[in-house]
Design a protein around this motif. Sequence first.
Motif, mmCIF file in Angstrom:
data_model
loop_
_atom_site.group_PDB
_atom_site.id
_atom_site.type_symbol
_atom_site.label_atom_id
_atom_site.label_comp_id
_atom_site.label_asym_id
_atom_site.label_seq_id
_atom_site.Cartn_x
_atom_site.Cartn_y
_atom_site.Cartn_z
ATOM 1 N N ILE A 95 1.197 -1.178 0.142
ATOM 2 C CA ILE A 95 0.580 -0.049 0.167
ATOM 3 C C ILE A 95 0.576 1.032 -0.397
ATOM 4 N N GLU A 96 0.608 2.039 -0.746
ATOM 5 C CA GLU A 96 1.237 3.131 -0.856
ATOM 6 C C GLU A 96 1.245 4.407 -1.252
ATOM 7 N N PRO A 97 1.008 5.466 -1.065
ATOM 8 C CA PRO A 97 0.035 6.933 -1.397
ATOM 9 C C PRO A 97 0.734 7.350 -2.510
ATOM 10 N N SER A 98 1.844 7.452 -2.943
ATOM 11 C CA SER A 98 2.915 8.084 -3.284
ATOM 12 C C SER A 98 2.548 7.616 -5.232
ATOM 13 N N ARG A 99 2.301 8.855 -6.170
ATOM 14 C CA ARG A 99 1.805 7.949 -7.391
ATOM 15 C C ARG A 99 2.914 7.484 -7.924
ATOM 16 N N GLN A 100 4.414 8.137 -7.989
ATOM 17 C CA GLN A 100 5.438 7.995 -8.143
ATOM 18 C C GLN A 100 5.962 6.474 -7.953
#
Length: 286
Positions: A95-100
């Motif tokens: 789970i990762e909030p950063s788009r990049q």
Amino acid sequence: GIIECETCGFIHIDPIPSVEELERVYRDEYYKDDKPLYIERTIEDLRWWETVYDDRYEFMENELGNGRRSILDVGSGPGYFLRRGCERGWKALGIEPSRQASAHARTLGVEVENAFLDEKLSASIGRRFDAVHLSEVLEHVPDPAKILRLAHTLLEDNGIVCCVAPNDFSPVQKTLSERLNYAHYWLAPPPHINYFNHATLSTLLERCGFSVIGSTSMFPMDFFLLMGDNYVGNDEVGRASHSRRKRLDIMLNEPALREFKKEMYGIMAKHGIGREAVIFGKKEKR
């Protein structure tokens, strides 16, 4: 300001930024503005990072026993921890909030949700895991206890959480500020909202329903400051110090030194020394 909060049991900034504000930062700005070289440097440091990841996986594998190999990586960044897990035979979700960062992780062939962990997402995952990894996450969130409680609900009975956070206000930092006039260089608001050490991170895990089953450290970078290599605000000196630390860790991973390395970092943890605190908690079967 910075307050030592009796209610939560750790140091944090005051006021705490809003969830909306943080979502904006971590969705788009963090990897672009705060950490533009993060992915590039992770790739450059990958051989070292894999020794770090292997230590964590090995501890969890030994604790969980055979056949229990599913992991959720919260704040999975560019995805290399997930990839290492897959190489070791784990079924891994990030789970990762950063788009990049999540886009980069997908190029490695790992499964990542580009989102923030909250109740809604937790419910939608619809399954439980043998392990949850939270590395360099709890210092960034407005309510670390909430994240740990969600991790608890996402774990199978006897599952393991691995929490990693910067070890701040440590005996080494105290010595540096009192004896060598280093200001509180480790304070990093607004990205770092909360400041933990081995003791307060362990206490928080226990408050959220875990039993602490292991505690170790990562190399105390601030030893370089004690030795006179001042990397504060100097990227060139910082990278040179980091290169020496990587080389040492990689060499300590050799078979003749590996047990010593484990024991050394365990002893450091006992004394509250190390740049990051690594704490393992277990969700005891009720």
